[in-house]
Design a protein around this motif. Sequence first.
Motif, mmCIF file in Angstrom:
data_model
loop_
_atom_site.group_PDB
_atom_site.id
_atom_site.type_symbol
_atom_site.label_atom_id
_atom_site.label_comp_id
_atom_site.label_asym_id
_atom_site.label_seq_id
_atom_site.Cartn_x
_atom_site.Cartn_y
_atom_site.Cartn_z
ATOM 1 N N GLU A 99 -0.087 -9.973 8.181
ATOM 2 C CA GLU A 99 -0.697 -8.800 7.617
ATOM 3 C C GLU A 99 -0.674 -7.837 8.853
ATOM 4 O O GLU A 99 -0.572 -6.544 8.247
ATOM 5 C CB GLU A 99 -2.361 -9.135 6.999
ATOM 6 N N THR A 129 1.016 -7.074 11.222
ATOM 7 C CA THR A 129 2.347 -6.819 11.723
ATOM 8 C C THR A 129 3.137 -6.561 10.691
ATOM 9 O O THR A 129 4.579 -5.936 10.994
ATOM 10 C CB THR A 129 2.971 -7.691 12.747
ATOM 11 N N GLU A 130 3.127 -6.675 9.329
ATOM 12 C CA GLU A 130 4.176 -6.510 8.305
ATOM 13 C C GLU A 130 4.788 -5.213 8.578
ATOM 14 O O GLU A 130 6.079 -5.033 8.071
ATOM 15 C CB GLU A 130 3.559 -6.766 7.118
ATOM 16 N N LYS A 131 4.171 -4.043 8.737
ATOM 17 C CA LYS A 131 4.924 -2.846 8.697
ATOM 18 C C LYS A 131 6.046 -2.953 9.699
ATOM 19 O O LYS A 131 6.806 -2.003 9.686
ATOM 20 C CB LYS A 131 4.030 -1.614 8.657
ATOM 21 N N TYR A 132 5.806 -3.631 10.701
ATOM 22 C CA TYR A 132 6.837 -3.837 11.708
ATOM 23 C C TYR A 132 8.101 -4.694 11.760
ATOM 24 O O TYR A 132 9.026 -4.706 12.372
ATOM 25 C CB TYR A 132 6.121 -3.847 13.101
ATOM 26 N N ARG A 133 7.879 -5.344 10.509
ATOM 27 C CA ARG A 133 9.028 -6.544 10.338
ATOM 28 C C ARG A 133 10.021 -6.076 9.443
ATOM 29 O O ARG A 133 9.824 -5.380 8.705
ATOM 30 C CB ARG A 133 8.262 -7.729 9.904
#
Length: 96
Positions: free
Chosen positions: A90, A92-96
């Motif tokens: 949750e 780090t999702e925007k970076y994956r």
Amino acid sequence: MANSLVSIQILPKTKNGENVIPYVDEAINVIHQSGLTYQVNPLETTIEGELGQIFSIITEMNERMIEMGSSNVISQIKVLYQPSGITMAELTEKYR
């Protein structure tokens, strides 16, 4: 859902200036044996779980370093405590 993310960098003082990597490998093994979700990064390892359980694991890691022959251990930790729940995915999702 886990309520905490804790990142730890463990720095054991080794006998005669030995390489710390075998000690760090064993510290990571302690985390692995816990069954909690974790991620090894270049300078620290992040653990996902309940705060009290993670602190118990950190205690076990430090005690294991002493058992291996370290005279003392520095543990640098960062804690994100979120009672409503949090996961590494949750965060780090925007970076994956």
